[in-house]
Design an enzyme around this catalytic site. Structure first.
Site, PDB file in Angstrom:
ATOM      1  N   CYS A 108      -6.351   2.076   5.808  1.00 52.85           N
ATOM      2  CA  CYS A 108      -6.978   0.826   6.228  1.00 52.85           C
ATOM      3  C   CYS A 108      -6.389   0.392   7.577  1.00 52.85           C
ATOM      4  O   CYS A 108      -5.496   1.036   8.120  1.00 52.85           O
ATOM      5  CB  CYS A 108      -6.745  -0.252   5.171  1.00 52.85           C
ATOM      6  SG  CYS A 108      -5.028  -0.822   5.079  1.00 52.85           S
ATOM      7  N   HIS A 125       0.857  -1.192   0.000  1.00 49.23           N
ATOM      8  CA  HIS A 125       0.000   0.000   0.000  1.00 49.23           C
ATOM      9  C   HIS A 125       0.892   1.241   0.000  1.00 49.23           C
ATOM     10  O   HIS A 125       2.021   1.211   0.501  1.00 49.23           O
ATOM     11  CB  HIS A 125      -0.867   0.034   1.258  1.00 49.23           C
ATOM     12  CG  HIS A 125      -1.996  -0.934   1.246  1.00 49.23           C
ATOM     13  ND1 HIS A 125      -3.133  -0.742   1.992  1.00 49.23           N
ATOM     14  CD2 HIS A 125      -2.180  -2.112   0.593  1.00 49.23           C
ATOM     15  CE1 HIS A 125      -3.967  -1.741   1.809  1.00 49.23           C
ATOM     16  NE2 HIS A 125      -3.405  -2.589   0.963  1.00 49.23           N
ATOM     17  N   GLU A 134       0.836   3.935   1.777  1.00 45.59           N
ATOM     18  CA  GLU A 134       1.256   4.381   3.097  1.00 45.59           C
ATOM     19  C   GLU A 134       2.429   3.567   3.631  1.00 45.59           C
ATOM     20  O   GLU A 134       3.397   4.114   4.158  1.00 45.59           O
ATOM     21  CB  GLU A 134       0.114   4.288   4.113  1.00 45.59           C
ATOM     22  CG  GLU A 134      -1.102   5.089   3.775  1.00 45.59           C
ATOM     23  CD  GLU A 134      -2.173   4.275   3.052  1.00 45.59           C
ATOM     24  OE1 GLU A 134      -1.860   3.632   2.020  1.00 45.59           O
ATOM     25  OE2 GLU A 134      -3.327   4.291   3.505  1.00 45.59           O
ATOM     26  N   CYS A 137      -2.530  -0.192   7.413  1.00 39.94           N
ATOM     27  CA  CYS A 137      -1.780   1.063   7.342  1.00 39.94           C
ATOM     28  C   CYS A 137      -1.905   1.857   8.638  1.00 39.94           C
ATOM     29  O   CYS A 137      -0.933   2.476   9.089  1.00 39.94           O
ATOM     30  CB  CYS A 137      -2.231   1.872   6.142  1.00 39.94           C
ATOM     31  SG  CYS A 137      -1.816   1.034   4.581  1.00 39.94           S
TER      32      CYS A 137
END
Length: 162
Positions: A89, A59, A61, A92
């Site tokens: 999410c 991801h 992040e 993260c």
């Protein structure tokens, strides 16, 4: 939500995150981008790479946090701000807590997976040893529209291929 000059500074850095999201989209990835700022300077940039890497943890992040940790030589990002185009999410949010990022600024809410405001607020959970402040809705329309357009086009292309 913050106002005034700090909000316009948030917009500047969110535009950099949007640039990263555009890079993800160009690769066929969900257009999510992130940047990490320290002392008014971007120290890391990243975008989603899950489809490219076939790795569920790539991801934007997480990649930005990893790069920022390398840049500062520590997992503690206590003087940094994370800008991301979509509400983080659970995975993260966990990384944000573990890296001790004190401020998270995001653009679009994620009603199906966001764990900063939408489904729960992990970044303000008092049982954790770290909490992060949050500024939401920075360039929200731009961030939301990018995602809506991406998924609309994806549905069309799948429909046309049937």
């Amino acid at each position: 939500m913050q106002t005034g000059s700090s909000f316009s500074m948030h917009e500047v850095f969110m535009k950099a995150a949007i640039e990263e999201a555009n890079k993800a989209e160009a690769l066929g990835e969900v257009p999510i981008g992130a940047v990490i700022v320290k002392n008014g300077e971007i120290i890391s940039r990243a975008h989603n790479l899950r489809e490219t890497t076939q790795n569920p943890v790539t991801h934007a992040e997480l990649l930005a946090i990893q790069a920022a940790s390398e840049a500062v030589g520590s997992f503690r990002l206590e003087d940094c701000t994370l800008y991301v185009t979509l509400e983080p999410c659970v995975m993260c949010s966990g990384a944000i807590i573990m890296s001790r990022v004190p401020l998270v600024v995001y653009g679009a809410p994620d009603p199906k997976g966001g764990t900063v405001d939408s489904l729960m607020n992990l970044l303000d959970e008092p049982r954790f040893n770290h909490r992060a402040d949050v500024v939401s809705g920075v360039l929200q329309e731009d961030c939301s529209e990018m995602l809506k357009t991406f998924f609309r086009n994806l549905r069309r292309s799948k429909k046309n291929s049937l």
